[in-house]
Scaffold this active site. Structure first.
Site, PDB file in Angstrom:
ATOM      1  N   SER A   1      -9.439   1.682   2.773  1.00 29.52           N
ATOM      2  CA  SER A   1      -8.747   2.345   2.066  1.00 29.52           C
ATOM      3  C   SER A   1      -7.686   1.629   1.307  1.00 29.52           C
ATOM      4  CB  SER A   1      -7.790   3.637   2.816  1.00 29.52           C
ATOM      5  OG  SER A   1      -7.104   3.095   3.779  1.00 29.52           O
TER       6      SER A   1
ATOM      7  N   SER B   1      -9.645  -0.876   7.037  1.00 30.78           N
ATOM      8  CA  SER B   1      -9.285  -0.753   5.702  1.00 30.78           C
ATOM      9  C   SER B   1      -8.508  -1.944   5.161  1.00 30.78           C
ATOM     10  CB  SER B   1      -8.322   0.545   5.936  1.00 30.78           C
ATOM     11  OG  SER B   1      -9.081   1.982   5.916  1.00 30.78           O
TER      12      SER B   1
ATOM     13  N   LYS C   1       0.804  -1.281  -0.037  1.00 27.48           N
ATOM     14  CA  LYS C   1      -0.229  -0.022  -0.109  1.00 27.48           C
ATOM     15  C   LYS C   1       1.026   1.305   0.152  1.00 27.48           C
ATOM     16  CE  LYS C   1      -3.882   1.969   2.633  1.00 27.48           C
ATOM     17  NZ  LYS C   1      -4.888   1.708   3.964  1.00 27.48           N
TER      18      LYS C   1
END
Length: 487
Positions: free
Chosen positions: A154, A178, A79
């Site tokens: 996210s 997330s 990420k």
């Protein structure tokens, strides 16, 4: 079967047997990324040259009999809020679009020590504030199971990449769900470890008392193998309280006979019927496998999203004050004074959702409102933690949905109230600092993945993994791949 269709553990076995090289595996993965990136937009950046160099080094180590372990030579993606030295860490935000990480994050160092080539950085919501991965400055990520649907957020890029067989595994971060919500939407396993289990040094902070880094993978054993690598002590993160040497693969096949499991009453009631049906089926499967299932209730749980909204906004306001155009971040050119520089740099560089969150956070920390909002939210957090802790003295794991619905359309623009609703099944684990896992456990009538949420006692990830593995073997939903082109 193409190499990218293998699980991480299956690839590890082939690398150990030297029937496949790391360079071969990395080349297959790079080809797959190029193939599905136009459809999924899961990656922000791909480091082809660096990944192949690291893969070649892994093959040379194995050739000398110097393998670093079962993960050596397996490419992984991160990420884009996790530092990789010398590479951009943008957090999918305009304000950090040119920021180059000055060091590796602690987890990046652990990846390197394990011998895992880093193949690229993954798309996400702007500064990790969102549940859709649609607010990225690089464009929305698409769900591989339905390209018009959200992959969640996210860590949506991470979930989409693993689901699309464009990465055997990925690292995400979880502040209020997330990792788990995208894992649920994309039919992958997502694990949020206990608060303090994994170092967060070198990970861009959102809400420091809630954030945690964790693995996303196709199977439970893959996630356990990654947790072995991630769960290491780190003096650079004063809140990292893990001990060295844990093996989460040990005992994972031990079964769940005699385990006591709670079925969360309110969480089940909040879910639409198709989702609730899958969770009830999971409870029946637990009983079939020898566990006892009882109903548990958290009467204050409906207030969890409110406490989370205030605490996360306040901590984000503090953490992101550094993104001012002077110390870090995008700087507006031509400002006449410092005040104008601050206003224009942040006004232009921060997205709408981020600005809304920071305004709320600054308000709740301001004089005259701190006691009425932040202090009350902190007290509510304590009450919720006590309520959950009391239940977890009677049961070892709590079952619930990960989300009330399967993946929603990409063009869905939730109001602030709807945004809070999206996280209501997952925020309790963050507020209480508990480990939680999303397990693929079914599909909707239209073919959208549905995840099962497992929440356990602090620092008892092994119990979650043992239960998740037993359910995965009973119902291996991870085997159903999205209908994207084959390599």
């Amino acid at each position: 079967m193409s190499l990218n269709e293998l699980t991480l553990l299956e690839l590890s076995e082939k690398l150990s047997a030297k029937t496949v090289s790391s360079v071969e595996a990395t080349q297959v993965l790079l080809k797959r990324i190029a193939q599905v990136q136009p459809q999924t937009n899961a990656f922000i950046a791909v480091d082809e040259e660096g990944a192949l160099e690291e893969a070649k080094a892994s093959d040379e180590r194995r050739g000398r009999g110097g393998s670093r372990g079962p993960l050596d030579g397996i490419p992984i993606a991160l990420k884009d809020n996790i530092f990789v030295e010398g590479q951009k860490t943008t957090c999918a935000s305009l304000i950090l679009k040119d920021f180059v990480a000055p060091m590796d994050a602690a987890v990046t160092t652990q990846l390197r020590q394990a011998g895992m080539p880093i193949v690229g950085k993954l798309n996400m919501d702007d500064l990790a504030m969102g549940s859709s991965s649609a607010s990225s400055v690089f464009g929305a990520t698409h769900n591989p199971y339905a390209l018009g649907r959200s992959p969640g957020g996210s860590s949506g890029g991470a979930a989409a990449a693993v689901a699309a067989r464009a990465s055997w595994a990925a690292l995400g971060s979880d502040t209020g769900g997330s990792i788990r919500q995208p894992a649920s939407f994309c039919n992958v396993v997502g694990l949020k470890p206990s608060f303090g289990r994994v170092s967060r040094r070198g990970v861009v902070g959102y809400a420091s008392s809630l954030d945690q880094v964790g693995p996303m993978a196709r199977t439970v054993k893959d996630a356990a193998l990654l947790l072995n690598m991630l769960a290491q002590p780190d003096e650079g993160d004063v809140l990292c309280r893990t001990a060295a040497g844990g093996d989460y693969m040990q005992g994972i096949e031990g079964g769940i006979r005699g385990m006591r499991i709670g079925l969360w009453k309110e969480g089940l009631a909040w879910a639409e019927e198709g989702v609730a049906e899958q969770i009830r089926e999971a409870a029946k499967a637990c009983e079939k496998l020898g566990a006892t299932v009882v109903e548990v209730s958290f009467p204050l749980s409906h207030l969890g999203p409110l406490a989370y909204a205030i605490i996360s906004a306040a901590e984000a306001s503090s953490n992101l004050a550094r993104l001012d155009g002077v110390r870090y971040g995008y700087a507006h050119r031509g400002s006449k004074n410092l005040r104008e520089l601050y206003f224009k740099s942040r006004g232009e560089g921060l997205g709408k959702a981020v600005k809304n969150k920071l305004v709320l956070g600054t308000f709740t920390l301001s004089h005259g409102y701190y006691e009425d909002f932040f202090v009350k939210a902190a007290k509510l957090r304590t009450l919720l933690s006590e309520e959950i802790g009391k239940a977890l003295k009677e049961v070892e794991v709590v079952l619930s949905p990960v989300a009330s619905t399967p993946a929603f359309p990409l063009d869905f623009s939730p109001t602030p109230a709807q945004s809070a609703e999206l996280d209501k099944h997952t925020v309790l684990a963050n507020l209480a600092g508990l480990p939680a896992l999303s397990l693929p456990y079914g599909f909707s009538a239209t073919g959208l993945p549905i995840g099962l949420h497992l929440m356990g006692r602090a620092f008892e990830e092994a119990t979650l993994l043992r239960l998740a593995y037993a359910l995965e073997q009973d119902k291996p939903c991870f085997q159903k791949a999205p209908t994207l082109p084959a390599v």
